[in-house]
Enzyme design. Structure first.
Site, PDB file in Angstrom:
ATOM      1  N   LEU A  21     -18.955  11.132 -25.916  1.00 24.99           N
ATOM      2  CA  LEU A  21     -18.247  10.773 -27.066  1.00 24.99           C
ATOM      3  C   LEU A  21     -18.561   9.202 -27.456  1.00 24.99           C
ATOM      4  O   LEU A  21     -18.473   8.443 -26.520  1.00 24.99           O
ATOM      5  CB  LEU A  21     -16.816  10.616 -26.574  1.00 24.99           C
ATOM      6  CG  LEU A  21     -16.079  12.071 -26.011  1.00 24.99           C
ATOM      7  CD1 LEU A  21     -14.367  11.942 -25.879  1.00 24.99           C
ATOM      8  CD2 LEU A  21     -16.497  13.490 -26.905  1.00 24.99           C
ATOM      9  N   ALA A  22     -18.892   9.307 -28.894  1.00 24.92           N
ATOM     10  CA  ALA A  22     -19.352   7.923 -29.272  1.00 24.92           C
ATOM     11  C   ALA A  22     -19.093   7.939 -30.666  1.00 24.92           C
ATOM     12  O   ALA A  22     -19.662   7.464 -31.544  1.00 24.92           O
ATOM     13  CB  ALA A  22     -20.769   8.005 -29.222  1.00 24.92           C
ATOM     14  N   ALA A  23     -17.761   8.412 -31.209  1.00 28.44           N
ATOM     15  CA  ALA A  23     -17.328   8.452 -32.571  1.00 28.44           C
ATOM     16  C   ALA A  23     -16.506   7.324 -32.741  1.00 28.44           C
ATOM     17  O   ALA A  23     -16.296   7.019 -34.088  1.00 28.44           O
ATOM     18  CB  ALA A  23     -16.712   9.944 -32.789  1.00 28.44           C
TER      19      ALA A  23
ATOM     20  N   ARG B  23     -11.994  -3.504 -32.232  1.00 29.05           N
ATOM     21  CA  ARG B  23     -11.606  -4.906 -31.441  1.00 29.05           C
ATOM     22  C   ARG B  23     -13.349  -5.566 -31.144  1.00 29.05           C
ATOM     23  O   ARG B  23     -13.195  -6.769 -30.961  1.00 29.05           O
ATOM     24  CB  ARG B  23     -10.866  -4.520 -30.099  1.00 29.05           C
ATOM     25  CG  ARG B  23      -9.506  -4.305 -30.449  1.00 29.05           C
ATOM     26  CD  ARG B  23      -8.700  -4.498 -29.084  1.00 29.05           C
ATOM     27  NE  ARG B  23      -8.795  -3.352 -28.185  1.00 29.05           N
ATOM     28  CZ  ARG B  23      -8.705  -3.323 -26.891  1.00 29.05           C
ATOM     29  NH1 ARG B  23      -8.753  -4.480 -26.282  1.00 29.05           N
ATOM     30  NH2 ARG B  23      -8.659  -2.271 -26.251  1.00 29.05           N
TER      31      ARG B  23
ATOM     32  N   LYS C   1     -19.655   0.333 -31.953  1.00 26.18           N
ATOM     33  CA  LYS C   1     -19.542  -0.124 -30.696  1.00 26.18           C
ATOM     34  C   LYS C   1     -20.452   0.308 -29.787  1.00 26.18           C
ATOM     35  O   LYS C   1     -20.936  -0.600 -28.902  1.00 26.18           O
ATOM     36  CB  LYS C   1     -18.050   0.245 -30.380  1.00 26.18           C
ATOM     37  CG  LYS C   1     -18.052  -0.343 -28.732  1.00 26.18           C
ATOM     38  CD  LYS C   1     -16.312  -0.104 -28.302  1.00 26.18           C
ATOM     39  CE  LYS C   1     -16.040   1.196 -28.024  1.00 26.18           C
ATOM     40  NZ  LYS C   1     -14.492   1.272 -27.618  1.00 26.18           N
TER      41      LYS C   1
ATOM     42  N   TYR D 150     -18.309   8.964 -21.661  1.00 26.34           N
ATOM     43  CA  TYR D 150     -17.831   8.110 -23.023  1.00 26.34           C
ATOM     44  C   TYR D 150     -19.123   6.855 -23.225  1.00 26.34           C
ATOM     45  O   TYR D 150     -19.714   6.557 -22.387  1.00 26.34           O
ATOM     46  CB  TYR D 150     -16.559   7.337 -22.571  1.00 26.34           C
ATOM     47  CG  TYR D 150     -15.461   8.385 -22.477  1.00 26.34           C
ATOM     48  CD1 TYR D 150     -15.613   9.243 -21.293  1.00 26.34           C
ATOM     49  CD2 TYR D 150     -14.609   8.477 -23.531  1.00 26.34           C
ATOM     50  CE1 TYR D 150     -14.379   9.869 -21.336  1.00 26.34           C
ATOM     51  CE2 TYR D 150     -13.541   9.300 -23.389  1.00 26.34           C
ATOM     52  CZ  TYR D 150     -13.233  10.125 -22.210  1.00 26.34           C
ATOM     53  OH  TYR D 150     -12.264  11.120 -22.343  1.00 26.34           O
TER      54      TYR D 150
ATOM     55  N   ASN E 107     -14.296  -2.294 -24.917  1.00 26.96           N
ATOM     56  CA  ASN E 107     -13.425  -2.190 -25.996  1.00 26.96           C
ATOM     57  C   ASN E 107     -13.459  -3.443 -26.926  1.00 26.96           C
ATOM     58  O   ASN E 107     -13.187  -3.808 -28.156  1.00 26.96           O
ATOM     59  CB  ASN E 107     -12.075  -1.839 -25.936  1.00 26.96           C
ATOM     60  CG  ASN E 107     -11.812  -0.613 -25.346  1.00 26.96           C
ATOM     61  OD1 ASN E 107     -11.956   0.252 -25.916  1.00 26.96           O
ATOM     62  ND2 ASN E 107     -11.457  -0.653 -24.192  1.00 26.96           N
TER      63      ASN E 107
ATOM     64  N   TYR F 215     -54.157 -24.557 -29.836  1.00 26.19           N
ATOM     65  CA  TYR F 215     -53.813 -23.262 -30.459  1.00 26.19           C
ATOM     66  C   TYR F 215     -55.184 -22.440 -30.203  1.00 26.19           C
ATOM     67  O   TYR F 215     -56.170 -22.618 -30.654  1.00 26.19           O
ATOM     68  CB  TYR F 215     -53.660 -23.278 -31.965  1.00 26.19           C
ATOM     69  CG  TYR F 215     -53.365 -21.670 -32.223  1.00 26.19           C
ATOM     70  CD1 TYR F 215     -52.639 -20.975 -31.844  1.00 26.19           C
ATOM     71  CD2 TYR F 215     -54.238 -21.244 -33.386  1.00 26.19           C
ATOM     72  CE1 TYR F 215     -52.415 -19.555 -32.184  1.00 26.19           C
ATOM     73  CE2 TYR F 215     -54.097 -19.884 -33.594  1.00 26.19           C
ATOM     74  CZ  TYR F 215     -53.256 -19.293 -32.978  1.00 26.19           C
ATOM     75  OH  TYR F 215     -53.033 -17.974 -33.487  1.00 26.19           O
TER      76      TYR F 215
ATOM     77  N   SER G 254     -61.853 -32.983 -27.135  1.00 22.65           N
ATOM     78  CA  SER G 254     -60.486 -33.065 -27.834  1.00 22.65           C
ATOM     79  C   SER G 254     -60.609 -32.959 -29.329  1.00 22.65           C
ATOM     80  O   SER G 254     -61.313 -33.509 -29.834  1.00 22.65           O
ATOM     81  CB  SER G 254     -59.936 -34.405 -27.535  1.00 22.65           C
ATOM     82  OG  SER G 254     -59.800 -34.198 -25.949  1.00 22.65           O
TER      83      SER G 254
HETATM   84  C1  UD1 Z   1      -8.734   7.885 -23.117  1.00 24.21           C
HETATM   85  C2  UD1 Z   1      -7.903   8.807 -22.401  1.00 24.21           C
HETATM   86  C3  UD1 Z   1      -7.173   7.876 -21.333  1.00 24.21           C
HETATM   87  C4  UD1 Z   1      -8.274   7.208 -20.288  1.00 24.21           C
HETATM   88  C5  UD1 Z   1      -8.987   6.280 -21.404  1.00 24.21           C
HETATM   89  C6  UD1 Z   1     -10.033   5.645 -20.256  1.00 24.21           C
HETATM   90  C7  UD1 Z   1      -7.375  10.305 -23.845  1.00 24.21           C
HETATM   91  C8  UD1 Z   1      -6.292  11.108 -24.740  1.00 24.21           C
HETATM   92  N1  UD1 Z   1      -7.168   9.406 -23.333  1.00 24.21           N
HETATM   93  O1  UD1 Z   1      -7.765   6.793 -23.649  1.00 24.21           O
HETATM   94  O2  UD1 Z   1      -6.503   8.888 -20.443  1.00 24.21           O
HETATM   95  O3  UD1 Z   1      -7.591   6.520 -19.443  1.00 24.21           O
HETATM   96  O4  UD1 Z   1      -9.971   7.125 -22.218  1.00 24.21           O
HETATM   97  O5  UD1 Z   1     -10.775   4.551 -21.357  1.00 24.21           O
HETATM   98  O6  UD1 Z   1      -8.401  10.905 -23.708  1.00 24.21           O
HETATM   99  N2  UD1 Z   1     -13.445   8.912 -29.286  1.00 24.21           N
HETATM  100  C9  UD1 Z   1     -14.006   9.510 -30.074  1.00 24.21           C
HETATM  101  N3  UD1 Z   1     -13.390  10.433 -31.033  1.00 24.21           N
HETATM  102  C10 UD1 Z   1     -11.913  10.258 -31.157  1.00 24.21           C
HETATM  103  C11 UD1 Z   1     -11.243   9.231 -30.385  1.00 24.21           C
HETATM  104  C12 UD1 Z   1     -12.052   8.646 -29.177  1.00 24.21           C
HETATM  105  O7  UD1 Z   1     -15.284   9.950 -30.068  1.00 24.21           O
HETATM  106  O8  UD1 Z   1     -11.406  10.935 -32.038  1.00 24.21           O
HETATM  107  C13 UD1 Z   1     -14.473   8.334 -28.231  1.00 24.21           C
HETATM  108  C14 UD1 Z   1     -14.374   6.701 -28.412  1.00 24.21           C
HETATM  109  O9  UD1 Z   1     -15.194   6.398 -29.354  1.00 24.21           O
HETATM  110  C15 UD1 Z   1     -14.432   6.234 -26.880  1.00 24.21           C
HETATM  111  C16 UD1 Z   1     -13.671   7.333 -26.054  1.00 24.21           C
HETATM  112  O10 UD1 Z   1     -13.705   8.487 -26.907  1.00 24.21           O
HETATM  113  O11 UD1 Z   1     -15.824   6.211 -26.820  1.00 24.21           O
HETATM  114  C17 UD1 Z   1     -12.412   7.081 -25.691  1.00 24.21           C
HETATM  115  O12 UD1 Z   1     -11.596   6.771 -26.913  1.00 24.21           O
HETATM  116  P1  UD1 Z   1     -10.270   5.677 -26.873  1.00 24.21           P
HETATM  117  O13 UD1 Z   1      -9.868   5.644 -28.123  1.00 24.21           O
HETATM  118  O14 UD1 Z   1     -10.976   4.314 -26.088  1.00 24.21           O
HETATM  119  O15 UD1 Z   1      -9.480   6.276 -25.504  1.00 24.21           O
HETATM  120  P2  UD1 Z   1      -8.030   6.048 -25.024  1.00 24.21           P
HETATM  121  O16 UD1 Z   1      -7.366   6.930 -26.235  1.00 24.21           O
HETATM  122  O17 UD1 Z   1      -7.714   4.638 -25.014  1.00 24.21           O
END
Ligand code: UD1
Ligand code: CA
Length: 458
Positions: free
Chosen positions: A6-8, A13, A20, A104, A228, A367, A406
């Site tokens: 997941l990287a969306a 922050r 990020k 992640y 974050n 040089y 030199s």
């Molecule tokens: C999520 C978990 C939480 C866990 C935490 C660990 C859920 C609902 N919660 O929290 O239980 O303790 O991670 O860090 O899963 N991302 C997407 N698309 C989205 C949302 C998120 O790609 O629509 C990606 C973000 O880029 C990130 C990762 O998913 O890499 C986690 O998203 P983030 O919002 O940081 O997680 P939390 O909701 O805080």
């Protein structure tokens, strides 16, 4: 196994225009750390969910796909509606017959070993979650257990006070049987405090379906630390650098201060290597047996052979330093520099795209560009190879045992023959024959009866 990364997310922050997951840790994008670890597990499918900064993320994936065999698929999550929704975007790309590991893009330091434990715990039909106990679990999903068994995950914002007291947290990383994962994700709702489709809600569904839910713990808590903010990125960078430094010490490298070395790539060291404080190593750097690296050196894609001594404040990039050579202080070796054994390159000497054979010296202010220099050559202070006419570059050849006086300028293309001597201050525009003194210098004269001017009274 399928792997989904997941990287969306936007990473608000980070306060940055760069997505990020592309911020570097140890000189490498966060996402690349995750991809490299994922690839080491030899998955059959690897899929990255991108959204914010999509074009830049896709560019990184293209680079991987151009140079690696296992293709990385990309699925767009146009709107960030939650982690469950994010994983859903990958579903059409996954192989049903093998489990799916969810990673992640902003959790860069999870070890392959910890992930293997998680994958083993999941087997073919269980849901396995990577969890840790945290002193301060604030903001994270809590693992709710009944009689020791995991029954669900509750997010901070949806949790009761009792649930908030739970210290076992969800790292977010999990392995699920793929067919069930598809079913569970399609049944998610966003009826919660954040109005998001939570991946974590699949846990309660698994329990309801009678699928066992298990957990595994990483070797260290920092393995599940996410980035974050720049503060967290800096903290993780220090943890990572400390790990690298400890590994070097364990292999017998002497670090005068393990807290003051930065390795942004791979550093390979022989026996009895000593590295003083403030050094940065980038790309692939190899230091042979007994190499000494003084304080405040930057080495990028460099190979330094046994017994060489890099004195403080040098910049060495795409260069080879021969055995027992002495470089610096304050030397710059640019790409294409190849030094043989026992070469001395001293202060304020720049070398580029040049080969210098054994026992030759350029110790001060020079040089050397596009040059081929033989053995036992002495390049005097202030010598310059004039390799560039503003349009084209030309080579300078200096044969064995030559002595360059030199402050000489060698206007390339030009050759200094074996054992030739150039008088100081020579501007060499034609070849200098072997074994002879060549000098281009206005004859020195002394004017008799000359007097200094006298100040005119106003
Ligand atoms: C999520 C978990 C939480 C866990 C935490 C660990 C859920 C609902 N919660 O929290 O239980 O303790 O991670 O860090 O899963 N991302 C997407 N698309 C989205 C949302 C998120 O790609 O629509 C990606 C973000 O880029 C990130 C990762 O998913 O890499 C986690 O998203 P983030 O919002 O940081 O997680 P939390 O909701 O805080
Ligand atoms: Ca969130």
């Amino acid at each position: 196994m399928n792997v989904v990364i997941l990287a969306a997310g936007m990473g608000k922050r980070m306060q940055s225009a760069l997505p990020k997951v592309l911020h570097p840790l140890a000189g490498k994008p966060l996402l690349s750390h995750v991809i490299d670890t994922a690839r080491s597990l030899a998955p059959s499918k690897l899929c990255v969910i991108y959204g914010h900064g999509g074009a830049a993320v896709l560019k990184l994936l293209e680079l991987y796909n151009a140079t690696h065999e296992l293709p990385i698929a990309a699925a767009e999550q146009a709107q960030q509606l939650g982690t469950g929704h994010a994983v859903q975007q990958a579903l059409p790309l996954l192989d049903d017959h093998v489990p799916t590991l969810i990673l992640y893009g902003d959790v860069p330091l999870t070890s392959a070993v910890s992930l293997q434990h998680l994958v083993q715990a999941a087997g073919r039909d269980k849901l396995a979650i990577l969890t840790v106990e945290q002193d301060d679990p604030f903001g994270l999903g809590r693992i709710v257990r009944e009689d020791g068994a995991i029954v669900r995950i509750v997010e901070e914002k949806d949790a009761t006070n009792t649930e908030r007291a739970i210290r076992e947290i969800n790292s977010g990383i999990m392995v699920a049987p793929t067919v069930q994962l598809k079913k569970w994700l399609s049944a998610l709702s966003n009826d919660n405090a954040q109005g998001e489709y939570y991946l974590t809600d699949i846990v309660a569904q698994a329990v309801a379906d009678g699928v066992s839910v298990t957990s595994a713990q990483p070797g260290s808590v920092w393995e599940v630390a996410g980035v974050n903010s720049k503060v967290q990125l800096a903290q993780l960078e220090r943890i990572h650098q400390n790990n690298i430094a400890q590994a070097l010490l364990e292999r017998g490298v002497t670090l005068l201060d393990p807290a003051r070395i930065d390795v942004r790539g791979e550093l390979i060291c022989g026996r009895d290597v000593t590295i003083d404080v403030g050094c940065v190593f980038e790309g692939l750097v190899e230091l042979g047996d007994g190499v000494r690296v003084g304080a405040n050196n930057v080495l990028v894609n460099a190979k330094v052979a046994a017994g060489a001594h890099i004195k403080p404040f040098c910049h060495i990039e795409d260069a080879v330093v021969g055995a027992s050579s002495v470089i610096g202080p304050y030397a710059r070796l640019r790409p294409g520099t190849v030094l043989a054994e026992d070469v001395h390159v001293g202060n304020f000497v720049e070398v580029k795209n040049s080969q210098i054979a054994a026992h030759s010296k350029a110790n001060h202010l020079a040089y050397i560009g596009d040059a081929t220099i033989g053995s036992r050559v002495n390049v005097g202070a202030g010598t310059i190879t004039c390799n560039y006419d503003g349009v084209n570059k030309f080579r300078t050849v200096i044969e064995d045992d030559a002595f360059i006086g030199s402050d000489s300028q060698l206007i390339a293309p030009v050759t200094v023959g074996k054992g030739a001597t150039l008088g100081a201050g020579t501007t060499l525009s034609k070849d200098a024959p072997a074994g002879k003194l060549t000098i281009s210098r206005a004859k020195q004269i002394t004017i008799d009866g000359w007097t200094r001017p006298i100040k005119i009274a106003k």
